[in-house]
Design a protein around this motif. Structure first.
Motif, short mmCIF file in Angstrom:
data_model
loop_
_atom_site.label_atom_id
_atom_site.label_comp_id
_atom_site.label_asym_id
_atom_site.label_seq_id
_atom_site.Cartn_x
_atom_site.Cartn_y
_atom_site.Cartn_z
N MET A 1 22.89 -44.28 -5.92
CA MET A 1 23.00 -43.68 -7.24
C MET A 1 22.72 -42.18 -7.19
O MET A 1 23.41 -41.39 -7.85
N ILE A 2 21.72 -41.77 -6.40
CA ILE A 2 21.46 -40.34 -6.22
C ILE A 2 22.64 -39.66 -5.54
O ILE A 2 23.08 -38.57 -5.94
N PHE A 3 23.18 -40.32 -4.52
CA PHE A 3 24.34 -39.78 -3.80
C PHE A 3 25.53 -39.56 -4.74
O PHE A 3 26.18 -38.52 -4.71
N GLN B 1 29.21 -36.28 -7.85
CA GLN B 1 29.89 -35.98 -9.10
C GLN B 1 29.61 -34.55 -9.56
O GLN B 1 30.51 -33.83 -9.99
N SER B 2 28.36 -34.12 -9.41
CA SER B 2 28.01 -32.76 -9.82
C SER B 2 28.78 -31.71 -9.02
O SER B 2 29.34 -30.77 -9.58
N TRP C 1 21.70 -35.92 -0.84
CA TRP C 1 22.43 -34.74 -1.31
C TRP C 1 23.19 -34.03 -0.20
O TRP C 1 24.02 -33.17 -0.46
N VAL C 2 22.88 -34.38 1.06
CA VAL C 2 23.47 -33.63 2.16
C VAL C 2 24.96 -33.91 2.31
O VAL C 2 25.77 -32.97 2.38
N VAL C 3 25.34 -35.17 2.37
CA VAL C 3 26.75 -35.51 2.56
C VAL C 3 27.61 -34.96 1.42
O VAL C 3 28.67 -34.38 1.66
N PRO C 4 27.19 -35.11 0.14
CA PRO C 4 27.97 -34.47 -0.92
C PRO C 4 28.10 -32.97 -0.74
O PRO C 4 29.14 -32.39 -1.06
#
Length: 468
Positions: free
Chosen positions: A39-41, A46-47, A163-166
């Motif tokens: 969900m964080i990912f 999305q952001s 957050w890294v992969v996004p």
């Protein structure tokens, strides 16, 4: 006015406790861990994706005047979601609040993804903000009530890593989806995947006793009114750049509104950097402002002064994303051995060093590799500090105020970032109009903010020492 909540206990919950009993990926926790991290990912993806495809959206739907509101409105309504869900969690546990927040987030995505006009898309983005603000707070409370305290650092390190992969693939993937499918799938695809990720968490949570033993009796109506006023103030600051000659007046008025309305939403003495939890909350807003306020000018500098393309300029932030994850992992594994003071001093030193490098690069036109490499220090510093502040927030909380305190941390984060971004934007415009070094000016102001963050950082205390 003081915040209507129970003060932090004199003997807070320890950060380190008892035998390990397995990690966050063991059978006991794995489905909650996978679902929460996913969900964080997806929220991160999305952001970042929306930032990439919004110009395409405006070309398709029109309504260019609403471009900024599509971003600032989401941030503003997230404050309302944080407050409502935080209070709800303290009263009845996080399961129903998390479910409602996810429903709002997914609904907003569906509205935006099917929007026939920019006005409807903005409505969807406002609903998204309510959902994502509440989702973040509820997940923090889930961590507090599902995992033992000695695993909190590991969980938040995993959140940071999500957050890294996004950061690496989000903009590229969003561009590919918009080019080969349609920009609408950037919204709709995340909606479907978020529903699946939440299902993993929900199936586990519904079977657990998540209610607080002593539900909070705080006054939700007052907090909700204050949240709306803070959201209005944050939106006013964000829109100050559109006010022309009245920009600074709008910033000043909005800042007064935010300061007056935010006090009941934060622990007592937060704005005065009281020892313990208040300083944890205050430091989060200061370092969020320092990093996120300056970060948007790193690719801008690479494009404007060095002729980078947008794609290559974005890669200037990749190293920082990777070092953020590394710093978070270090904090998760040995944060208790390092201690809060060392983490604060080391983290702020790394962040300040990165900003000093940015100032020097923009003033003397140094090689761009120096800026890119230097900015990696900012990611490392934030990786050390960011999850540690969340761990401490939970360590200073009880089941009566975990929701309130988690919401306060997120509100400080959002308001600190939004306010600093707006102010630095005005600084950049004013200095550039005077033919000064606008990039150096914004990096310098952000660096001063990072140094100021040391003051509350060294007043946070050591929650785990209360029972040592």
């Amino acid at each position: 006015m003081s915040a209507p909540h129970e003060p932090a206990p004199t003997a807070p919950v320890p950060v380190v406790s008892g035998p390990a009993g397995g990690g966050i990926w063991t059978a006991r926790f794995i489905w909650v861990t996978i679902g929460a991290v996913a969900m964080i990912f997806l929220a991160a993806m999305q952001s970042l994706a929306i930032t990439t495809v919004m110009p395409v959206v405006v070309d398709d739907l029109g309504g260019a005047a609403l471009y900024a509101v599509a971003f600032s409105g989401t941030l503003a309504t997230s404050v309302i979601g944080m407050v409502v869900v935080g209070a709800w969690c303290d009263r009845s546990g996080p399961t129903l609040p998390l479910t409602s927040a996810v429903v709002l987030f997914v609904t907003g995505l569906l509205v935006a993804g099917s929007a026939p006009s920019m006005e409807v898309l903005v409505v969807g983005r406002l609903v998204q903000g309510l959902g994502i603000g509440g989702e973040t707070v509820a997940l923090y409370v889930v961590v507090a009530r599902v995992y033992p305290s000695h695993l909190h650092g590991r969980v938040f390190a995993a959140f940071s890593a999500a957050w890294v992969v996004p950061s690496l693939i989000g903009p590229f993937l969003a561009g590919a989806v918009a080019e080969f499918l349609h920009w609408r799938w950037v919204f709709l695809g995340v909606a479907v995947l978020t529903a699946l990720a939440f299902t993993m968490v929900a199936l586990r949570l519904w079977g657990l006793p998540m209610r607080a033993e002593e539900p909070s009796s705080s006054r939700l109506a007052l907090r909700l009114v204050c949240a709306v006023l803070v959201a209005a103030g944050a939106l006013g600051v964000s829109l100050a750049g559109e006010a022309g000659a009245y920009a600074w007046a709008l910033v000043a008025g909005s800042a007064v509104l935010v300061v007056a309305a935010i006090r009941p939403l934060l622990p007592r003495r937060t704005l005065r950097s009281g020892r313990g939890l208040p300083s944890v909350i205050l430091m989060r807003g200061l370092i969020a402002g320092a990093l996120f306020g300056a970060e948007i000018y790193v690719p801008y500098l690479l494009i404007a002064d060095y002729g980078f393309s947008a794609t290559w300029a974005g890669l200037g932030l990749t190293a920082a994303a990777i070092t953020w994850a590394v710093g978070a992992e270090v904090q998760g594994r040995i944060g208790d051995r390092l201690g809060n003071s060392r983490i604060v001093v080391g983290g702020t030193a790394l962040l300040t060093s990165a900003l000093v490098v940015a100032v020097a690069t923009s003033l003397w036109h140094l090689h761009p590799g120096i800026l890119i490499g230097g900015w990696a220090f900012a990611g490392a510093g934030m990786g050390l500090m960011y999850p540690r502040l969340t761990v401490l927030t939970l360590a200073y909380s009880t089941t009566k105020n975990q929701g309130f305190n988690s919401a306060a941390l997120s509100i400080s984060d959002a308001v600190g970032a939004a306010t600093t971004i707006a102010v630095l934007g005005l600084v950049f415009t004013a200095v550039r109009a005077g033919e000064g070094s606008a990039f150096a000016a914004v990096f310098l102001v952000a660096g001063l903010l990072a140094v100021i963050a040391l003051l509350p950082g060294l007043r946070m205390g050591h929650a785990h020492e209360a029972r040592s």
